[in-house]
Design an enzyme around this catalytic site. Structure first.
Site, PDB file in Angstrom:
ATOM      1  CB  SER A 375     -10.505  31.637 -55.469  1.00 28.09           C
ATOM      2  OG  SER A 375     -10.220  32.569 -54.260  1.00 28.09           O
ATOM      3  CG  ASP A 427     -17.551  31.470 -51.177  1.00 30.15           C
ATOM      4  OD1 ASP A 427     -16.627  31.763 -50.483  1.00 30.15           O
ATOM      5  OD2 ASP A 427     -17.168  31.296 -52.474  1.00 30.15           O
TER       6      ASP A 427
END
Length: 603
Positions: A375, A427
């Protein structure tokens, strides 16, 4: 629908939002009314005692009042159900000049995935921490929460007159339209990128490396992720390490929570305490926690950077303007995400100036440098690897679920030589950028403006579709490629949805790249491995998900895909499970077609 105005303030609820609460109240009132009426009819002959007349009068008045309330609520529900149908339009363009949407409707767990690029449109920057003196302190978490929530709502839809349920309905319709387009694609319309044997062998090797180094990226999160992944046994396993004191053995920052973190890191990576060169949980805006360890199995020095875990990290995410990097790599236009670049620069200075890497390579000079992260940590790891490549030409980077809005086009091409990114399913973070966010906003406005169905029907059908599947809504809209004549009296044109002109929104543009924006497009780092879910996703009544791995081009992540897993696919524990499944069943996945829906140009 525009927000209702009451007491001189516009609220984040519209007149067509009263269907579900109205039905709930109506059901309670009807049950109450039937119960009181039954009680009165059964006992009215026995009310000739003292006080019986008063009790009888009370019951009669109560029955009448409940009947009036039931009729009133029924009328409100009927009007609310018609609001949004073409036969009973309740849109009021004259009310669009009211104050912008200001209600707090997004849950806090959604902040980290969404706030990667929204802040780039802010009129201020968190480049100077002196501007946010209170938000840098852990005790001032309410400041960051208020800042993040208000900024998201104000900046993303500040020039529209939409309420939260409108956005939910728009996302529901977009998801079904994307599924419609994907299902209607003919096999010969799918662009095939079939890899050759060398690419397949390279994919197998890189998947094995990703599976190995993901453990380090997860370990950087410390004990919270470890306990989350092991809710029943995690605390027992690291409980002993929480009571040990190793601060005298290592240079550790933020040591008040170190011991449990260190125990979870040992269990996650499988390394010994002597294999760690440095562990830092120092956490401020633009300053991320990281660890440095010796991985004897892969003969590498691993630098793992932690992803978004605190409010300070969210502020780093929010600083999404472009910043020019001073690099000696012979690449022009070296620009990147400002917040992530500054976080990578902090880790770089710690590694180089504090001699951490020198110490590691003095112990194992033949080892290779590998930088990993998930991330926010993936973005910082990618920029850090670019910074370190001049001094360590053999550096490798594995970025798990990195943000799309990270590198300029030239840096993206340059990073393909030594960076591998891994993306799971739908995602949202690897698809989230300023350009894509503007495109999503435009499509939400269009689908809302051209829909002639009541909102409650859209939401009910959407919930059923997400839970149990079925046929997606195929209402004719402009997004399906139909003409304006295909629509049956659309409620409102797109321009009427705006409270004032948006400098970044163009209704005449069909492509997000054609819409004017003052922010240059940014791209994800390196080559991209996409773990795509096979079959229909997002259904609760189905077996465990199966994934197919393939190399993908960054253009396949140029649009935000709507789905129930667009947020959960970003979670590190979900990514680790998918990696375990792919690596364990790689022989079966080699038979997967190379095209797949990831190569389909969806809405």
């Amino acid at each position: 629908m525009p927000g209702m105005v009451l007491f001189g303030r516009r609220w984040a609820i519209a007149s067509d939002d009263l269907v579900f609460p109205g039905f709930f109240e109506l059901s309670l009132r009807v049950v109450w009314w039937i119960g009181i009426l039954t009680l009165y009819l059964m006992h009215r002959g026995k009310l000739d005692c003292a006080g019986g007349v008063l009790l009888s009068s009370y019951l009669i008045v109560l029955i009448i009042l409940l009947a009036v309330i039931i009729c009133t609520v029924s009328a409100i529900v009927c009007v609310s159900m018609k609001a949004g149908s073409s036969s009973f339009p309740l849109w009021s363009p004259s009310s669009l000049c009211l104050t912008p949407l200001g209600g707090k409707w997004l849950p806090i767990p959604l902040l980290a995935p969404i706030t990667w690029t929204v802040m780039s449109r802010a009129s201020y920057s968190v480049a100077s921490r002196q501007q946010l003196p209170a938000c840098g302190k852990p005790e001032s978490s309410s400041c960051a929460v208020a800042l993040g929530t208000t900024t998201i709502l104000e900046l993303l839809f500040r020039d529209t007159d939409l309420v939260p349920s409108d956005i939910a309905a728009g996302l529901t319709l977009l998801h079904q339209q994307q599924d419609n387009i994907r299902n209607s694609q003919e096999p010969d319309e799918v662009i095939s990128h079939s890899p050759g044997p060398p690419q397949e062998a390279d994919l197998d090797a890189e998947l094995a490396n990703c599976h190995h180094y993901m453990q380090f990226a997860a370990a950087a999160y410390g004990w919270p992720l470890y306990i989350y992944r092991n809710p029943f046994t995690g605390l027992c396993k690291i409980g002993g390490d929480c009571c040990r004191n190793r601060t005298t053995e290592y240079d550790l920052i933020g040591g008040d929570q170190l011991h449990c973190h260190f125990g979870s890191i040992l269990h996650t990576t499988g390394l010994q305490y002597r294999d760690f060169i440095h562990i830092s949980f120092h956490d401020k805006v633009y300053e991320l926690p990281f660890l440095v360890a010796l991985d004897h199995r892969k003969e590498s020095v691993v630098v793992a950077v932690r992803g978004t875990m605190s409010l300070q990290d969210i502020l780093t995410d929010l600083s999404a303007e472009s910043e020019t990097l001073s690099l000696e790599c012979g690449v022009q236009d070296c620009s990147a995400h400002k917040g992530i670049s500054q976080a990578a620069r902090y880790v770089y200075q710690r590694l180089v100036n504090d001699g951490i890497l020198s110490q590691a390579f003095s112990i194992a000079p033949e080892y290779q440098l590998v930088v990993v992260g998930h991330s926010l940590g993936a973005g910082a790891a990618a920029v850090l690897a670019i910074m370190l490549r001049n001094s360590y030409p053999q550096v490798r980077c594995y970025a798990f679920s990195p943000p799309r809005g990270l590198l300029s086009k030239s840096l993206y091409e340059y990073s393909k030589n030594f960076i591998v990114s891994l993306v799971l399913g739908k995602d949202v973070i690897p698809r989230l950028s300023v350009t894509n966010l503007e495109d999503l906003k435009k499509r939400i406005l269009r689908v809302i403006a051209h829909c002639n169905k009541p909102k409650y029907k859209i939401l009910l059908h959407g919930c059923w579709y997400e839970l149990f599947g079925g046929s997606p809504d195929n209402s004719p809209t402009e997004l399906d490629g139909g003409t304006q004549g295909d629509l049956t009296q659309p409620l409102l044109g797109e321009q009427s949805l705006l409270t004032h002109g948006s400098p970044t929104y163009s209704f005449s543009s069909d492509s997000p790249l054609e819409s004017p924006t003052k922010y240059p497009p940014l791209y994800p780092p390196g080559r991209i491995i996409h773990l795509e879910e096979e079959g229909t996703s997002g259904r609760f009544c189905r077996a465990a998900a199966q994934y197919c791995a393939r190399w993908s081009h960054e253009s396949q992540f140029s649009k935000i895909l709507i789905g129930p897993k667009m947020l959960t696919d970003h979670m590190p524990d979900v990514l680790m499970k998918a990696l375990d499944s792919v690596v364990a069943d790689r022989a079966a996945f080699l038979l997967c077609p190379a095209g797949g829906s990831s190569n389909v140009d969806v809405v």
